[in-house]
Design a protein around this motif. Sequence first.
Motif, short mmCIF file in Angstrom:
data_model
loop_
_atom_site.label_atom_id
_atom_site.label_comp_id
_atom_site.label_asym_id
_atom_site.label_seq_id
_atom_site.Cartn_x
_atom_site.Cartn_y
_atom_site.Cartn_z
N PRO A 1 -0.78 1.11 -8.41
CA PRO A 1 -0.70 2.38 -9.10
C PRO A 1 -1.19 2.11 -10.74
O PRO A 1 -0.87 1.23 -11.54
CB PRO A 1 0.61 2.80 -9.33
CG PRO A 1 1.45 1.32 -9.17
CD PRO A 1 0.44 0.47 -8.37
N ALA A 2 -1.83 3.00 -11.18
CA ALA A 2 -2.32 2.83 -12.68
C ALA A 2 -2.48 4.20 -13.22
O ALA A 2 -2.95 5.40 -12.51
CB ALA A 2 -3.89 2.12 -12.50
N GLY A 3 -2.41 4.14 -14.43
CA GLY A 3 -2.41 5.62 -15.30
C GLY A 3 -1.14 6.39 -15.41
O GLY A 3 -0.39 6.75 -14.32
N GLY A 4 -0.68 6.36 -16.54
CA GLY A 4 0.77 7.20 -16.83
C GLY A 4 2.04 6.31 -16.68
O GLY A 4 3.07 7.09 -16.70
N ILE A 5 1.90 5.17 -16.19
CA ILE A 5 3.08 4.49 -15.97
C ILE A 5 3.47 3.69 -17.30
O ILE A 5 2.82 2.46 -17.56
CB ILE A 5 3.04 3.49 -14.71
CG1 ILE A 5 2.68 4.32 -13.60
CG2 ILE A 5 4.43 2.71 -14.67
CD1 ILE A 5 2.32 3.20 -12.49
#
Length: 328
Positions: free
Chosen positions: A265-269
């Motif tokens: 998962p990538a982006g915004g974490i």
Amino acid sequence: MQTTTSETSTLPQTVEVRNPGMALDLDWVMRATANRSAIERRAATLGGRRSIKKDYQAAWLARAISCIDLTTLAGDDTPGRVRRLCAKARQPVRADILEALGLTGLTTGAVCVYHDMIGTAVEALEGSGIPVAAVSTGFPAGLSPFHLRVAEIEESVKAGASEIDIVISRRHVLMGNWQALYDEMQAFRAACGPAHVKAILATGELGTLRNVARASLVCMMAGADFIKTSTGKESVNATLPVSLTMIRAIREFHDGTGHRVGYKPAGGISKAKDALLYLALMKDELGNRWLRPDLFRFGASSLLGDIERQLEHHVTGAYSANHRHAIG
């Protein structure tokens, strides 16, 4: 199972045979669907079902650090910034905190950069065992000429990248042209050679969760080592419903072929509590084997700072200012 050199990863943290891919099975692809309401209900209850406290939380956060692709993908990247990032990858948490926790040898999973910064990162990480990942294939839009996208992969591998994050052509998914997506992914996998390939689906631009499920399966059939949610440049990046959809596609592919594919998962974490939710989701859906950096990564630039603050709070009982844990 016997393996050949081309089938076996060169990455230090990998312990099993890579996904070799398979022939495109359109019947399997078209059977894939996604019940949005059920998926969203499952995702919404995840936080209430898992409460990780004290020493257990510290241990899970340390595991999250080991799975971070520490990333800088900015137009103003400089060799100095990349070297600082690599130093942070080698020593992601202050030494006094690690000593108090009884942890040694903790590093991030990888460092992710643009092609021009690969040489700097390789040099800065020499001897650490930390792989360099490079974004490729006309990142983030993936709309450059196809032969240039393939050449970009080859140049990045030649420069020393051992992981390549490619972007798929979203139009193939939106038009239902699964053969074109499969052929593209196969070509990218071949160009990577011994380097692992992470297929970025840009899920925020695929329209439906059903499209996400089908694109996930096609990329795995074509030999993707990882499937990844986003470039981090879309308006909607990693979400729990999208993650659940992709993770269940991974489980279905493993059940059908016996091959494990990783998830990123990538982006915004950016918060430690979010990292714990994703780790819990992986454990629930795929089991402990997918909680290692050869099968799970976070694409993140600011997540590490918050995790380090949480670990200091665990050790000292007090929160500290962000500048005490700078990552750049």
